[in-house]
Design a protein around this motif. Structure first.
Motif, PDB file in Angstrom:
ATOM      1  N   THR A  50       9.394  10.302  -6.407  1.00  0.00           N
ATOM      2  CA  THR A  50       8.406   9.692  -7.294  1.00  0.00           C
ATOM      3  C   THR A  50       8.062   8.291  -6.804  1.00  0.00           C
ATOM      4  O   THR A  50       8.824   7.664  -6.072  1.00  0.00           O
ATOM      5  N   LEU A  51       6.900   7.848  -7.225  1.00  0.00           N
ATOM      6  CA  LEU A  51       6.455   6.501  -6.885  1.00  0.00           C
ATOM      7  C   LEU A  51       5.726   5.921  -8.087  1.00  0.00           C
ATOM      8  O   LEU A  51       4.912   6.613  -8.719  1.00  0.00           O
ATOM      9  N   GLU A  52       6.023   4.694  -8.415  1.00  0.00           N
ATOM     10  CA  GLU A  52       5.311   3.948  -9.456  1.00  0.00           C
ATOM     11  C   GLU A  52       4.859   2.638  -8.841  1.00  0.00           C
ATOM     12  O   GLU A  52       5.688   1.840  -8.398  1.00  0.00           O
ATOM     13  N   GLU A  53       3.541   2.435  -8.784  1.00  0.00           N
ATOM     14  CA  GLU A  53       2.989   1.216  -8.191  1.00  0.00           C
ATOM     15  C   GLU A  53       1.926   0.627  -9.109  1.00  0.00           C
ATOM     16  O   GLU A  53       1.323   1.326  -9.924  1.00  0.00           O
ATOM     17  N   SER A 122       1.650  -2.533  -2.778  1.00  0.00           N
ATOM     18  CA  SER A 122       1.339  -1.311  -3.526  1.00  0.00           C
ATOM     19  C   SER A 122       0.570  -0.308  -2.683  1.00  0.00           C
ATOM     20  O   SER A 122       0.897   0.879  -2.665  1.00  0.00           O
ATOM     21  N   ALA A 125       2.799   1.128   0.017  1.00  0.00           N
ATOM     22  CA  ALA A 125       3.751   2.089  -0.545  1.00  0.00           C
ATOM     23  C   ALA A 125       3.067   3.432  -0.808  1.00  0.00           C
ATOM     24  O   ALA A 125       3.648   4.496  -0.542  1.00  0.00           O
ATOM     25  N   PHE A 129       4.022   6.911   0.977  1.00  0.00           N
ATOM     26  CA  PHE A 129       4.386   8.043   0.128  1.00  0.00           C
ATOM     27  C   PHE A 129       3.625   9.298   0.554  1.00  0.00           C
ATOM     28  O   PHE A 129       4.204  10.379   0.687  1.00  0.00           O
TER      29      PHE A 129
END
Length: 145
Positions: A50-53, A122, A125, A129
């Motif tokens: 998962t990724l949260e940016e 961000s 990333a 990803f």
């Protein structure tokens, strides 16, 4: 105000399970403590998959030029296929492994991952990803929350 881009990379079987039951995304991106994931999602590695940016940071960069950054726009906003799950700012978008590979190649062509990049963390990333998801043959489901 905070707006986060939320992405999860999934195997085709995991993606199919979420498409059939979009509420499973509540378990992938919980508001409270992380619960155990059921069935086919049990092999999902939350930290790695998962990724949260910061979506506001990403959109500010994209707003600098409406004619450029086609692939980063697709990475952050999807390409049209959605499922009924509202992260907070609209339905979730769904990208097949083939679409992820196409977006990753486009991000590379836009040079988001060059070593000397001075872009915000961000967008870097997000590009990394997608590159990693493509290398693994994964699809992506995402949205803004």
């Amino acid at each position: 105000m905070s707006m986060e881009l939320l992405l999860v990379r999934l195997t085709p079987a995991q993606q199919e399970a979420i498409a059939a039951d979009p509420e499973l995304l509540d378990l992938v991106f919980p508001e409270d403590e992380q619960a155990s994931l059921p069935g086919v999602l049990a092999s999902l590695h939350i930290d790695a998959d998962t990724l949260e940016e910061n979506y506001l940071e990403i959109s500010a960069i994209l707003d600098e030029s409406v004619e450029e950054y086609e692939w980063m726009r697709k990475a952050a906003n999807g390409t049209g296929t959605t499922i009924r799950f509202d992260f907070g700012y609209g339905d979730a978008f769904v990208l097949s492994p083939e679409q992820v590979a196409e977006i990753a190649a486009g991000l590379d062509a836009e040079e988001w991952l060059r070593p000397d990049s001075d872009e915000a963390g961000s967008v870097l990333a997000v590009a990394a990803f997608y590159r990693d998801a493509a290398a693994l043959g994964r699809g992506v489901i995402g949205g803004v929350g």
